[in-house]
Motif scaffolding. Structure first.
Motif, PDB file in Angstrom:
ATOM      1  N   LEU A 123       0.882  -1.242  -0.045  1.00  0.00           N
ATOM      2  CA  LEU A 123      -0.099  -0.203  -0.253  1.00  0.00           C
ATOM      3  C   LEU A 123       0.731   1.291  -0.080  1.00  0.00           C
ATOM      4  CD1 LEU A 123      -2.617  -1.155   2.434  1.00  0.00           C
ATOM      5  CD2 LEU A 123      -2.800  -1.206  -0.365  1.00  0.00           C
ATOM      6  N   ASP A 124       1.574   1.799   0.427  1.00  0.00           N
ATOM      7  CA  ASP A 124       2.742   2.340   0.561  1.00  0.00           C
ATOM      8  C   ASP A 124       3.315   2.666  -0.589  1.00  0.00           C
ATOM      9  OD1 ASP A 124       2.200   2.384   3.453  1.00  0.00           O
ATOM     10  OD2 ASP A 124       4.160   1.567   3.741  1.00  0.00           O
ATOM     11  N   ALA A 125       4.017   1.809  -0.990  1.00  0.00           N
ATOM     12  CA  ALA A 125       4.463   1.575  -2.352  1.00  0.00           C
ATOM     13  C   ALA A 125       3.195   2.565  -3.353  1.00  0.00           C
ATOM     14  CB  ALA A 125       5.307   0.379  -3.089  1.00  0.00           C
ATOM     15  N   LEU A 126       2.058   1.609  -3.286  1.00  0.00           N
ATOM     16  CA  LEU A 126       1.423   2.469  -4.311  1.00  0.00           C
ATOM     17  C   LEU A 126       1.138   3.638  -4.110  1.00  0.00           C
ATOM     18  CD1 LEU A 126      -0.967   1.387  -6.170  1.00  0.00           C
ATOM     19  CD2 LEU A 126      -2.611   1.492  -4.699  1.00  0.00           C
ATOM     20  N   ALA A 127       0.902   4.495  -3.213  1.00  0.00           N
ATOM     21  CA  ALA A 127       1.134   5.043  -3.080  1.00  0.00           C
ATOM     22  C   ALA A 127       2.086   6.117  -2.912  1.00  0.00           C
ATOM     23  CB  ALA A 127       0.311   5.762  -0.690  1.00  0.00           C
ATOM     24  N   ALA A 128       2.896   5.671  -2.958  1.00  0.00           N
ATOM     25  CA  ALA A 128       4.222   6.821  -3.525  1.00  0.00           C
ATOM     26  C   ALA A 128       3.926   6.849  -4.761  1.00  0.00           C
ATOM     27  CB  ALA A 128       5.397   5.149  -2.972  1.00  0.00           C
ATOM     28  N   ALA A 129       3.853   5.243  -5.853  1.00  0.00           N
ATOM     29  CA  ALA A 129       3.888   5.869  -6.616  1.00  0.00           C
ATOM     30  C   ALA A 129       2.421   6.475  -7.839  1.00  0.00           C
ATOM     31  CB  ALA A 129       3.272   4.460  -6.983  1.00  0.00           C
TER      32      ALA A 129
ATOM     33  N   ALA B 127      -8.724   0.391 -11.150  1.00  0.00           N
ATOM     34  CA  ALA B 127      -7.712  -0.551 -11.595  1.00  0.00           C
ATOM     35  C   ALA B 127      -7.217  -1.690 -11.881  1.00  0.00           C
ATOM     36  CB  ALA B 127      -6.544   0.596 -12.271  1.00  0.00           C
ATOM     37  N   SER B 128      -6.937  -2.228 -12.484  1.00  0.00           N
ATOM     38  CA  SER B 128      -6.031  -3.935 -12.548  1.00  0.00           C
ATOM     39  C   SER B 128      -4.993  -3.133 -12.720  1.00  0.00           C
ATOM     40  CB  SER B 128      -6.886  -4.909 -13.961  1.00  0.00           C
ATOM     41  OG  SER B 128      -7.780  -5.160 -14.202  1.00  0.00           O
ATOM     42  N   GLY B 129      -4.530  -4.544 -11.991  1.00  0.00           N
ATOM     43  CA  GLY B 129      -2.799  -4.978 -11.313  1.00  0.00           C
ATOM     44  C   GLY B 129      -2.064  -5.975 -12.526  1.00  0.00           C
ATOM     45  N   ASP B 130      -2.826  -6.274 -13.058  1.00  0.00           N
ATOM     46  CA  ASP B 130      -2.139  -7.448 -13.813  1.00  0.00           C
ATOM     47  C   ASP B 130      -1.888  -6.344 -15.487  1.00  0.00           C
ATOM     48  OD1 ASP B 130      -4.613  -7.734 -14.193  1.00  0.00           O
ATOM     49  OD2 ASP B 130      -4.518  -9.846 -14.175  1.00  0.00           O
ATOM     50  N   LYS B 131      -2.254  -5.899 -15.664  1.00  0.00           N
ATOM     51  CA  LYS B 131      -2.381  -5.121 -17.116  1.00  0.00           C
ATOM     52  C   LYS B 131      -1.466  -4.089 -17.036  1.00  0.00           C
ATOM     53  CE  LYS B 131      -7.359  -5.367 -17.563  1.00  0.00           C
ATOM     54  NZ  LYS B 131      -8.368  -5.049 -17.990  1.00  0.00           N
ATOM     55  N   LEU B 132      -0.864  -3.283 -17.624  1.00  0.00           N
ATOM     56  CA  LEU B 132       0.043  -2.136 -17.840  1.00  0.00           C
ATOM     57  C   LEU B 132       1.403  -2.113 -16.740  1.00  0.00           C
ATOM     58  CD1 LEU B 132      -1.163   0.176 -20.051  1.00  0.00           C
ATOM     59  CD2 LEU B 132      -0.388  -1.426 -21.136  1.00  0.00           C
ATOM     60  N   LEU B 133       0.542  -1.992 -15.613  1.00  0.00           N
ATOM     61  CA  LEU B 133       1.598  -1.833 -13.902  1.00  0.00           C
ATOM     62  C   LEU B 133       2.373  -2.738 -14.438  1.00  0.00           C
ATOM     63  CD1 LEU B 133       1.845  -0.247 -11.599  1.00  0.00           C
ATOM     64  CD2 LEU B 133       0.464  -2.052 -10.763  1.00  0.00           C
ATOM     65  N   GLY B 134       1.916  -4.244 -14.985  1.00  0.00           N
ATOM     66  CA  GLY B 134       2.869  -5.208 -15.174  1.00  0.00           C
ATOM     67  C   GLY B 134       3.084  -6.309 -14.006  1.00  0.00           C
ATOM     68  N   GLY B 135       1.928  -6.187 -12.770  1.00  0.00           N
ATOM     69  CA  GLY B 135       2.023  -7.440 -11.461  1.00  0.00           C
ATOM     70  C   GLY B 135       0.827  -8.047 -11.375  1.00  0.00           C
ATOM     71  N   PRO B 136       0.923  -8.788 -10.443  1.00  0.00           N
ATOM     72  CA  PRO B 136      -0.274  -9.822 -10.147  1.00  0.00           C
ATOM     73  C   PRO B 136      -1.951  -9.474 -10.708  1.00  0.00           C
ATOM     74  CG  PRO B 136       0.391  -9.078  -8.214  1.00  0.00           C
ATOM     75  CD  PRO B 136       1.002  -8.251  -9.461  1.00  0.00           C
ATOM     76  N   GLN B 137      -2.531 -10.269 -10.686  1.00  0.00           N
ATOM     77  CA  GLN B 137      -3.633  -9.790 -10.569  1.00  0.00           C
ATOM     78  C   GLN B 137      -4.164  -8.939  -9.209  1.00  0.00           C
ATOM     79  OE1 GLN B 137      -7.297 -12.646 -12.227  1.00  0.00           O
ATOM     80  NE2 GLN B 137      -7.724 -12.483  -9.815  1.00  0.00           N
TER      81      GLN B 137
ATOM     82  N   GLY C 157      -5.943   8.030  -0.949  1.00  0.00           N
ATOM     83  CA  GLY C 157      -5.907   7.193  -0.421  1.00  0.00           C
ATOM     84  C   GLY C 157      -5.914   5.682  -1.534  1.00  0.00           C
ATOM     85  N   VAL C 158      -5.088   4.682  -0.869  1.00  0.00           N
ATOM     86  CA  VAL C 158      -4.717   3.414  -1.568  1.00  0.00           C
ATOM     87  C   VAL C 158      -5.525   2.623  -0.799  1.00  0.00           C
ATOM     88  CG1 VAL C 158      -3.510   4.651  -2.650  1.00  0.00           C
ATOM     89  CG2 VAL C 158      -2.626   3.063  -1.005  1.00  0.00           C
ATOM     90  N   HIS C 159      -6.148   1.704  -1.509  1.00  0.00           N
ATOM     91  CA  HIS C 159      -6.874  -0.122  -1.680  1.00  0.00           C
ATOM     92  C   HIS C 159      -6.131  -1.497  -2.551  1.00  0.00           C
ATOM     93  CE1 HIS C 159      -8.605  -2.944   1.498  1.00  0.00           C
ATOM     94  NE2 HIS C 159      -9.392  -3.198   0.782  1.00  0.00           N
TER      95      HIS C 159
ATOM     96  N   LEU D 262      -7.586   0.423  -5.908  1.00  0.00           N
ATOM     97  CA  LEU D 262      -8.310   1.433  -5.415  1.00  0.00           C
ATOM     98  C   LEU D 262      -7.212   2.805  -5.093  1.00  0.00           C
ATOM     99  CD1 LEU D 262     -10.939  -0.940  -3.371  1.00  0.00           C
ATOM    100  CD2 LEU D 262     -12.134   1.066  -4.989  1.00  0.00           C
ATOM    101  N   LEU D 263      -7.547   3.963  -5.683  1.00  0.00           N
ATOM    102  CA  LEU D 263      -7.300   5.080  -6.031  1.00  0.00           C
ATOM    103  C   LEU D 263      -7.914   6.222  -5.599  1.00  0.00           C
ATOM    104  CD1 LEU D 263      -5.655   3.947  -7.928  1.00  0.00           C
ATOM    105  CD2 LEU D 263      -3.503   4.734  -7.070  1.00  0.00           C
ATOM    106  N   GLY D 264      -7.798   7.462  -4.157  1.00  0.00           N
ATOM    107  CA  GLY D 264      -9.098   8.617  -4.323  1.00  0.00           C
ATOM    108  C   GLY D 264      -9.331   8.688  -3.731  1.00  0.00           C
ATOM    109  N   ALA D 265      -9.977   9.661  -3.504  1.00  0.00           N
ATOM    110  CA  ALA D 265      -9.961  10.720  -1.408  1.00  0.00           C
ATOM    111  C   ALA D 265     -10.178   9.460  -0.373  1.00  0.00           C
ATOM    112  CB  ALA D 265     -11.475  10.856  -1.737  1.00  0.00           C
ATOM    113  N   ALA D 266      -9.023  10.197   0.823  1.00  0.00           N
ATOM    114  CA  ALA D 266      -8.648   9.283   1.691  1.00  0.00           C
ATOM    115  C   ALA D 266     -10.076   9.028   3.010  1.00  0.00           C
ATOM    116  CB  ALA D 266      -7.691  10.076   2.521  1.00  0.00           C
ATOM    117  N   ASP D 267     -10.729   9.679   2.643  1.00  0.00           N
ATOM    118  CA  ASP D 267     -12.235   9.035   3.907  1.00  0.00           C
ATOM    119  C   ASP D 267     -13.135   8.324   2.583  1.00  0.00           C
ATOM    120  OD1 ASP D 267     -13.175  11.014   1.510  1.00  0.00           O
ATOM    121  OD2 ASP D 267     -14.411  11.862   2.596  1.00  0.00           O
ATOM    122  N   LEU D 268     -12.622   8.464   1.592  1.00  0.00           N
ATOM    123  CA  LEU D 268     -13.974   7.208   0.360  1.00  0.00           C
ATOM    124  C   LEU D 268     -13.155   6.146   0.585  1.00  0.00           C
ATOM    125  CD1 LEU D 268     -16.121   7.996  -1.435  1.00  0.00           C
ATOM    126  CD2 LEU D 268     -14.719   8.394  -3.469  1.00  0.00           C
ATOM    127  N   VAL D 269     -11.837   6.285   0.298  1.00  0.00           N
ATOM    128  CA  VAL D 269     -11.240   4.539   0.561  1.00  0.00           C
ATOM    129  C   VAL D 269     -11.021   4.056   1.976  1.00  0.00           C
ATOM    130  CG1 VAL D 269      -9.034   3.338   0.014  1.00  0.00           C
ATOM    131  CG2 VAL D 269      -9.608   4.792  -1.760  1.00  0.00           C
TER     132      VAL D 269
END
Length: 430
Positions: A122-128, A273-283, A134-136, A287-294
């Protein structure tokens, strides 16, 4: 002197179990399963169906092939859904191995207390994606959208353009997916044209959110219009944007492909979005967005059912930390270098008496990403009869058949696998 009865020459079970190939099979399939295959082959030999010398190979052939089987993707489709989409970077493979045992997935080793699950990923996704407060992560892209619809729009309305009610893989349709959450779809516009006024007329007290869906695997051209996220953000309702392919930041190679950072800056409250497409990672579903919503989504009871396992979290973190991925390398492979590599393979085959040609090829992104984008490439051209034996060989090599020729595009084949491709072709041509 009388001939020895062939049945007396059938290899003993203990001898066959000690055979290296059968012993290796016992290590993965279990000794009892391998022994049963040996007994069946011995019985066939005693019945005269096999010679004693064929018993070993018959026993091996009777065992199931390892699954899944590693495949060399020479189709020219970078994200081939039938081949598992994105191959993982080496760092992610190592992370999977490390995560196979006990890990600190939910434990702070310094304090000995429970910690946030998957915090490194989650920290790596937030940094990216710094634009996402917020990320999940859930288990796939469809799950990300289902969680958003359930948490934000159950018994409420989702306002969506008719031109974006797409069908995804294996016959699943977006309207069915969304309505299964208890949300009601408020369709606006027409198949080819939707205006901001259409959305504005539909937004009201019953609106859960406005949904923007990237069509991903098709294009509508001609007399068309669509409303960008920046305009939808002026309507006063939350905007959820499903960008699909998992591009986190703009890529000059794919100028029309939406990315998470730009979509959030345009005003989307939540991006899926999906993780196993252009990100190049696992399935995975991002979820990325407003902290309260996430956080609202993360605390919803359904989030537990959609939770990713420790292997996915480990692979996702390693992918996000990696300097590059096989997907990115394949997308950005230089056509001139691909041509030179393919010509070297052709020349080496020619030295062994196997004639092949090098022809221009058009590779594609695949996996529902960047429809209409073609990547200049080169392919080895062989007679069509090579297709099936290469596909069923070891390792399986998949190309594409076009106009009676088998084309092997090396764009997605690791360079160190070229000797394997050459050997497989020579075996077919022998």
């Amino acid at each position: 002197m009388r001939d020895v009865d062939p049945r007396r020459r059938v290899p003993r079970t203990d001898v066959l179990l000690a055979d290296p190939a059968l012993a290796a099979a016992a290590g993965t399939l279990g000794r009892d399963r391998v022994k049963a295959a040996i007994v069946r082959a011995q019985q066939r030999a005693r019945a005269g169906e096999l010679t004693p010398e064929q018993v070993r190979d018959a026993a091996l052939a009777d065992l199931p092939a390892p699954t899944p089987r590693a495949v060399l993707n020479a189709t020219g489709v970078v994200l081939h859904t039938n081949l598992g989409r994105a191959p993982l970077p080496a760092a992610a493979v190592d992370a999977l191995m490390a995560a196979a045992g006990n890990t600190d997935v939910e434990l702070d080793l310094r304090t000995g207390r429970r910690a946030r699950r998957g915090r490194e990923a989650l920290d790596a996704l937030a940094a990216a994606v710094p634009d996402a407060p917020g990320v999940h992560v859930v288990n796939n892209g469809a799950a990300a959208l289902v969680l958003a619809a359930t948490a934000l729009a159950a018994d409420r309305e989702i306002v969506v353009s008719r031109g974006e009610l797409v069908e995804i893989g294996d016959g699943f349709r977006l309207p069915d997916l969304l309505e299964s959450t208890g949300a009601r779809l408020r369709e606006v516009g027409t198949t080819n044209r939707t205006a901001l006024a259409d959305y504005a007329a539909a937004v009201g007290p019953r609106t859960g959110f406005v949904l923007k869906v990237h069509p991903s695997n098709f294009r509508v051209t001609g007399f068309t219009s669509a409303v960008p996220v920046a305009d939808l953000a002026t309507l006063g309702a939350p905007v959820v944007a499903d960008i699909g392919s998992g591009l986190l930041a703009p890529d000059p190679l794919l100028p029309d492909e939406p990315d998470a950072a730009t979509t959030l800056r345009a005003g989307a409250h939540l991006v899926t979005a999906s993780g196993d497409k252009l990100l190049g990672g696992p399935q995975a579903g991002l979820l990325l967005g407003a902290a309260d919503l996430v956080e609202r989504l993360r605390r919803h009871p359904l989030a537990r059912a959609l939770r990713v396992d420790k292997l996915t979290l480990a692979a996702l973190a390693a992918t996000l930390h990696a300097p590059t991925t096989p997907t990115r390398e394949a997308l950005h492979a230089e056509p001139g270098a691909l041509r030179a590599r393919t010509e070297r393979l052709r020349d080496r085959l020619g030295e062994d008496g196997c004639k092949a040609e090098v022809v221009p090829s058009a590779a594609v992104v695949g996996g529902g990403g960047a429809p209409g984008v073609e990547l200049d490439s080169w392919a080895l051209s062989l007679p069509e009869r090579y297709a099936e034996p290469l596909r069923t060989g070891a390792p399986p090599i998949l190309g594409r058949v076009l106009h009676g020729r088998l084309l092997l595009d090396l764009r997605c084949v690791p360079a160190d696998a070229d000797p394997d491709v050459r050997a497989a072709i020579l075996r077919v041509g022998a």
